[in-house]
Design a protein around this motif. Structure first.
Motif, PDB file in Angstrom:
ATOM      1  N   UNK A  46       1.012  -1.296   0.026  1.00 57.60           N
ATOM      2  CA  UNK A  46       0.074  -0.079   0.087  1.00 57.60           C
ATOM      3  C   UNK A  46       0.798   1.411   0.003  1.00 57.60           C
ATOM      4  N   UNK A  47       1.995   1.234   0.732  1.00 53.93           N
ATOM      5  CA  UNK A  47       2.783   2.390   0.965  1.00 53.93           C
ATOM      6  C   UNK A  47       3.302   2.596  -0.478  1.00 53.93           C
ATOM      7  N   UNK A  48       4.065   1.791  -1.117  1.00 50.32           N
ATOM      8  CA  UNK A  48       4.520   1.767  -2.487  1.00 50.32           C
ATOM      9  C   UNK A  48       3.377   2.309  -3.497  1.00 50.32           C
ATOM     10  N   UNK A  49       2.202   1.623  -3.539  1.00 50.11           N
ATOM     11  CA  UNK A  49       1.024   2.013  -4.346  1.00 50.11           C
ATOM     12  C   UNK A  49       0.934   3.467  -4.179  1.00 50.11           C
ATOM     13  N   UNK A  50       0.781   4.062  -2.672  1.00 48.71           N
ATOM     14  CA  UNK A  50       0.526   5.297  -2.631  1.00 48.71           C
ATOM     15  C   UNK A  50       1.406   6.273  -3.231  1.00 48.71           C
ATOM     16  N   UNK A  51       2.679   5.988  -3.243  1.00 44.80           N
ATOM     17  CA  UNK A  51       3.840   6.884  -3.564  1.00 44.80           C
ATOM     18  C   UNK A  51       4.010   6.734  -5.148  1.00 44.80           C
TER      19      UNK A  51
END
Lengths: 87, 87
Positions: A40-45
């Motif tokens: 999710x972190x990566x997806x957001x970034x």
DNA sequence: ATTAAAATTTCCCGTTAGGTAAAAATCTAT
DNA sequence: ATAGATTTTTACCTAACGGGAAATTTTAAT
């Protein structure tokens, strides 16, 4: 010096050859964990969805290139291309 | 030795950094011509359509990864990924 | 300038990528 | 073991990828 026995996909500053989407997925997954990020972190970034990250890390052939490059950037990695040594 | 002034996308054995789909497209196009192949030739070899090659060389963000890697292989190129030097 | 080859664009259209959201499965710690 | 977080799967759905083929434009060569 004896060559160290590193886990699959590990990056120890020497470049890893990417021959397939499976190779790519493996490298990205290991790297993400090393960076202590969730999907999710990566997806957001990177401005994508979680599904994209999952697919990419699973080596999906049809994942799109653009988002993948952004993602790689966010993971602190770089992609290079060159002539094959042995052609 | 003075650094030679090479055309954009040229590959002189030193690796080229790929930051975007535009970078990738440019490199592939130059390389294809150096190999004296037409887009149809490549499409045939890599098992894709001409449209895919055109899109890829034009830096389309949404081109798929799998076929691109095969294509790169057929062009005698190799892709590597590593930690960014300056993170 | 003509002509031919190559590259690009366009149209039609079946297939599917990938977003959201929710559920299920897996992993971690205590 | 159990709770909590993380990851993966699933379903639904819209946007659009990419193949084939034909048309158009660009490039190359004489």
């Amino acid at each position: 010096m004896k060559p160290k026995n590193l886990p699959l996909g590990n990056i120890d500053h020497e470049p890893i050859r990417i021959r397939s989407t499976e190779d790519l997925g493996a490298v990205l997954k290991v790297r993400r964990k090393k960076q202590k990020m969730t999907q999710s972190d990566l997806a957001g970034l990177a401005g994508t969805g979680v599904r994209y990250i999952v697919d990419l890390e699973n080596g999906k052939q049809t994942a799109q290139i653009g988002p993948a490059l952004k993602l790689i950037e966010w993971l602190g990695l770089e992609v290079t291309i060159r002539e094959k040594k042995v052609d």
